[in-house]
Design a protein around this motif. Structure first.
Motif, mmCIF file in Angstrom:
data_model
loop_
_atom_site.group_PDB
_atom_site.id
_atom_site.type_symbol
_atom_site.label_atom_id
_atom_site.label_comp_id
_atom_site.label_asym_id
_atom_site.label_seq_id
_atom_site.Cartn_x
_atom_site.Cartn_y
_atom_site.Cartn_z
ATOM 1 N N LEU A 88 10.113 5.566 3.774
ATOM 2 C CA LEU A 88 9.297 4.610 3.034
ATOM 3 C C LEU A 88 9.692 3.190 3.376
ATOM 4 O O LEU A 88 8.859 2.316 3.576
ATOM 5 C CB LEU A 88 9.471 4.871 1.536
ATOM 6 C CG LEU A 88 8.538 4.166 0.572
ATOM 7 C CD1 LEU A 88 7.140 4.696 0.710
ATOM 8 C CD2 LEU A 88 9.021 4.343 -0.853
ATOM 9 N N SER A 89 10.985 2.961 3.418
ATOM 10 C CA SER A 89 11.483 1.591 3.507
ATOM 11 C C SER A 89 12.133 1.271 4.836
ATOM 12 O O SER A 89 12.447 0.122 5.089
ATOM 13 C CB SER A 89 12.501 1.335 2.387
ATOM 14 O OG SER A 89 11.985 1.703 1.143
ATOM 15 N N ASP B 82 0.804 -1.207 0.000
ATOM 16 C CA ASP B 82 0.000 0.000 0.000
ATOM 17 C C ASP B 82 0.845 1.268 0.000
ATOM 18 O O ASP B 82 0.325 2.347 -0.287
ATOM 19 C CB ASP B 82 -0.912 0.009 1.222
ATOM 20 C CG ASP B 82 -2.013 -1.019 1.111
ATOM 21 O OD1 ASP B 82 -2.355 -1.370 -0.027
ATOM 22 O OD2 ASP B 82 -2.504 -1.460 2.151
ATOM 23 N N LYS B 83 2.103 1.170 0.358
ATOM 24 C CA LYS B 83 2.957 2.355 0.359
ATOM 25 C C LYS B 83 3.216 2.836 -1.063
ATOM 26 O O LYS B 83 3.496 4.011 -1.279
ATOM 27 C CB LYS B 83 4.274 2.055 1.051
ATOM 28 C CG LYS B 83 4.144 1.772 2.548
ATOM 29 C CD LYS B 83 5.485 1.475 3.166
ATOM 30 C CE LYS B 83 5.360 1.178 4.652
ATOM 31 N NZ LYS B 83 6.666 0.814 5.243
ATOM 32 N N THR C 286 10.805 -0.246 -2.370
ATOM 33 C CA THR C 286 9.471 -0.781 -2.146
ATOM 34 C C THR C 286 8.739 -0.761 -3.482
ATOM 35 O O THR C 286 8.635 0.297 -4.117
ATOM 36 C CB THR C 286 8.701 0.057 -1.110
ATOM 37 O OG1 THR C 286 9.424 0.042 0.126
ATOM 38 C CG2 THR C 286 7.311 -0.512 -0.874
ATOM 39 N N PHE D 196 2.789 7.446 -3.963
ATOM 40 C CA PHE D 196 3.497 7.019 -2.769
ATOM 41 C C PHE D 196 2.809 7.597 -1.541
ATOM 42 O O PHE D 196 2.505 8.784 -1.502
ATOM 43 C CB PHE D 196 4.952 7.490 -2.811
ATOM 44 C CG PHE D 196 5.609 7.274 -4.137
ATOM 45 C CD1 PHE D 196 6.001 8.340 -4.916
ATOM 46 C CD2 PHE D 196 5.806 5.996 -4.613
ATOM 47 C CE1 PHE D 196 6.586 8.144 -6.153
ATOM 48 C CE2 PHE D 196 6.394 5.785 -5.844
ATOM 49 C CZ PHE D 196 6.779 6.859 -6.623
ATOM 50 N N SER D 197 2.618 6.750 -0.529
ATOM 51 C CA SER D 197 1.954 7.225 0.676
ATOM 52 C C SER D 197 2.938 7.916 1.615
ATOM 53 O O SER D 197 2.532 8.676 2.485
ATOM 54 C CB SER D 197 1.276 6.061 1.403
ATOM 55 O OG SER D 197 2.234 5.104 1.780
ATOM 56 N N ILE D 198 4.207 7.638 1.471
ATOM 57 C CA ILE D 198 5.237 8.257 2.295
ATOM 58 C C ILE D 198 6.317 8.793 1.365
ATOM 59 O O ILE D 198 6.503 8.258 0.277
ATOM 60 C CB ILE D 198 5.839 7.237 3.295
ATOM 61 C CG1 ILE D 198 4.761 6.646 4.174
ATOM 62 C CG2 ILE D 198 6.908 7.889 4.164
ATOM 63 C CD1 ILE D 198 5.261 5.614 5.168
#
Lengths: 114, 113
Positions: free
Chosen positions: B94-95, B2-3, B102, B25-27
């Protein structure tokens, strides 16, 4: 040209057996990665390494071990294989943080655990 | 996961037409890579991007880190463009680590005659 070679290309294993997937790179890259690919999930990171002697857990490390005995070689080890580990496994290499970390992938290993 | 969300999940194009694939990207991401997995399963790197754009032949990609998305434009689609396109983002938040990508779930593209 970057070269990442995986072996074997195909493997059938029995539940509870030990499986070792091998990866060799001739790029002199510090970083190496093991991913698995399953329908609907894209590629998920299992283990990775920053150089010889180093292994780091990725996002889904349970049930897997990794070994990086040299710059060139990075192995993925399934000590007790389970049917849920049936998948296609990809190895990749990439340069380290100082440079552009473009990933180069091997051709993949198709593993079936019966 | 989902990221990194890719859209559409599947796409069919007529040969010679244009289209765009998107990755959200969520982040915060610091770099983005686009890959093509051909029907034989081989993964090839198409682009490595810091914020900005790159072009290679009929492919053009953009990465906007502030708005947290990346696009891949395909111009004059050819049969050999068929396959699954993956975007992958790198970023410490993110990772949780450096040099770790990701991946999105991919866009399956079929180019038809």
């Amino acid at each position: 040209e970057a070269a990442v070679t995986q072996s074997p290309r195909n493997k059938v294993a029995v539940t509870g057996g030990k499986v070792t997937l091998s990866c060799n790179q001739t790029n002199n890259h510090n970083n190496m990665y093991w991913y698995r690919q399953d329908t609907g999930h894209g590629l998920r990171l299992i283990h990775y390494s920053y150089g010889a002697g180093s292994t780091e857990k990725g996002d889904i490390p349970d049930g897997y071990k990794a070994s990086r005995p040299s710059q060139e070689n990075f192995s993925l080890i399934l000590e007790l294989a389970t049917p849920s580990q049936t998948s296609v496994y990809f190895c990749a290499s990439g340069p380290d943080w100082g440079g552009q970390n473009t990933l180069y992938f091997g051709a993949g290993t198709r593993l079936s655990v019966l | 996961g989902d990221k990194v969300k890719q859209s559409p999940s599947a796409l069919s194009l007529q040969e010679g037409t244009n289209s765009a694939l998107r990755c959200n990207f969520s982040i915060a991401a610091t770099t983005v890579q686009w890959f093509l997995q051909n029907p034989r399963g081989s993964l090839m790197n198409l682009f490595y991007l810091v914020p900005g754009t790159k072009e290679n032949g009929r492919l053009k990609s953009a990465f906007d880190s502030k708005e947290s998305y990346s696009t891949l434009h395909i111009r004059d689609a050819q049969l050999e463009d068929s396959g699954t396109y993956f975007c992958a983002a790198e970023g410490f938040l993110l990772s949780g680590s450096f040099n770790k990508l990701t991946f999105g779930a991919g866009t399956r593209l079929a180019v038809c005659p």
